[in-house]
Design a protein around this motif. Sequence first.
Motif, short mmCIF file in Angstrom:
data_model
loop_
_atom_site.label_atom_id
_atom_site.label_comp_id
_atom_site.label_asym_id
_atom_site.label_seq_id
_atom_site.Cartn_x
_atom_site.Cartn_y
_atom_site.Cartn_z
N ILE A 121 0.96 -1.12 0.05
CA ILE A 121 0.18 0.07 -0.17
C ILE A 121 0.88 1.17 0.06
O ILE A 121 1.69 1.39 0.84
CB ILE A 121 -0.95 -0.08 1.31
CG1 ILE A 121 -1.86 -0.91 1.27
CG2 ILE A 121 -1.58 1.28 1.41
CD1 ILE A 121 -2.51 -1.35 2.80
N PHE A 122 0.54 2.04 -0.77
CA PHE A 122 1.23 3.42 -0.84
C PHE A 122 0.28 4.51 -1.01
O PHE A 122 -0.81 4.34 -1.62
CB PHE A 122 2.66 3.65 -1.57
CG PHE A 122 2.42 3.70 -3.04
CD1 PHE A 122 2.16 5.01 -3.82
CD2 PHE A 122 2.78 2.67 -3.80
CE1 PHE A 122 2.02 4.96 -5.01
CE2 PHE A 122 2.41 2.66 -5.15
CZ PHE A 122 2.40 3.96 -5.83
N VAL A 123 0.70 5.78 -0.89
CA VAL A 123 -0.18 6.86 -1.20
C VAL A 123 0.62 7.81 -1.54
O VAL A 123 1.83 8.13 -1.23
CB VAL A 123 -0.92 7.32 0.11
CG1 VAL A 123 -1.97 6.40 0.80
CG2 VAL A 123 -0.23 8.11 1.15
N VAL A 124 0.04 8.85 -2.49
CA VAL A 124 0.71 9.98 -3.08
C VAL A 124 -0.02 11.24 -2.72
O VAL A 124 -1.30 11.04 -3.16
CB VAL A 124 1.35 9.93 -4.43
CG1 VAL A 124 1.72 11.29 -5.04
CG2 VAL A 124 2.53 8.93 -4.62
N GLY B 53 -2.90 25.20 -2.69
CA GLY B 53 -4.11 24.67 -1.82
C GLY B 53 -5.01 23.49 -2.21
O GLY B 53 -5.96 23.47 -1.57
N LYS B 54 -4.82 23.01 -3.49
CA LYS B 54 -5.79 21.93 -3.85
C LYS B 54 -4.63 20.78 -4.00
O LYS B 54 -3.61 20.71 -4.68
CB LYS B 54 -6.09 22.36 -5.27
CG LYS B 54 -7.26 23.53 -5.09
CD LYS B 54 -7.96 23.77 -6.33
CE LYS B 54 -9.11 24.67 -6.30
NZ LYS B 54 -9.67 25.06 -7.50
N PHE B 55 -5.17 19.59 -3.63
CA PHE B 55 -4.54 18.46 -3.24
C PHE B 55 -5.16 17.33 -3.81
O PHE B 55 -6.48 17.08 -3.71
CB PHE B 55 -4.10 18.15 -1.69
CG PHE B 55 -3.53 19.11 -1.18
CD1 PHE B 55 -2.19 19.03 -0.80
CD2 PHE B 55 -4.08 20.31 -0.46
CE1 PHE B 55 -1.33 20.19 -0.26
CE2 PHE B 55 -3.43 21.04 -0.07
CZ PHE B 55 -2.05 21.11 0.29
N LYS B 56 -4.43 16.27 -4.75
CA LYS B 56 -4.93 15.18 -5.30
C LYS B 56 -4.59 14.16 -4.62
O LYS B 56 -3.19 13.94 -4.45
CB LYS B 56 -4.92 15.24 -6.90
CG LYS B 56 -5.13 13.87 -7.29
CD LYS B 56 -5.28 13.89 -8.75
CE LYS B 56 -5.68 12.44 -9.29
NZ LYS B 56 -7.10 12.06 -8.75
N ASN B 57 -5.25 13.10 -4.16
CA ASN B 57 -4.78 11.99 -3.30
C ASN B 57 -4.77 10.83 -4.23
O ASN B 57 -5.75 10.52 -5.05
CB ASN B 57 -5.77 11.65 -2.25
CG ASN B 57 -5.89 12.83 -1.20
OD1 ASN B 57 -4.95 13.25 -0.84
ND2 ASN B 57 -6.89 12.78 -0.35
#
Length: 183
Positions: free
Chosen positions: A73-76, A83-87
């Motif tokens: 499992i990983f996340v980026v 101020g805008k984030f994409k997961n």
Amino acid sequence: MKLPDIVILDEKDKRLHTVSDEVTFPLSKQDREMIHDMLLYLKMSQIEEERAKYDLRAGMGLSAVQLGVLKRIFVVVDEYEEGKFKNYVVINPKIKSFSEELIYVGEGEGCLSVNRETTGIVPRHARMTVEAQDENGKTYEIRVREDISIAFQHEIDHLNGILFTDRIDPKNPFKNADKMREI
Ligand code: NI
């Protein structure tokens, strides 16, 4: 924001050189919470006030193994606009294809588990297509490029027990830089 209560392993920890296991679904509540914490931690590390408040280093990616959980499992987290984030939540990733073109981070890669100055560059594919599962076990395919492609390769390495420093030739840390594109 409240900083998630996580401890990130240092490179000296042998678990970071262990191959993580495939994940089965459904995820446990614990794993779901871990993913949530990893995403929030990275986001906060990218927000200047939070970073200063909690004395964090900015990070873009984090793998479960860095929390001592040997699961693929990983996340980026990518701040694609102020101020805008994409997961990105990536579980059991498989690289389907990658570009011949190689790129590297000019200032060198960083890792929340490597707490020292490093010298050298790591060759990475400029683009990749990856198949993975999301937190609900749904399979998806994603095309990544540039810094996101590098982050994915860095994190997939973590799942295979490889740190970016393992990929730097100490005798020639800038090897083949002239054959790759700097980003
Ligand atoms: Ni890392």
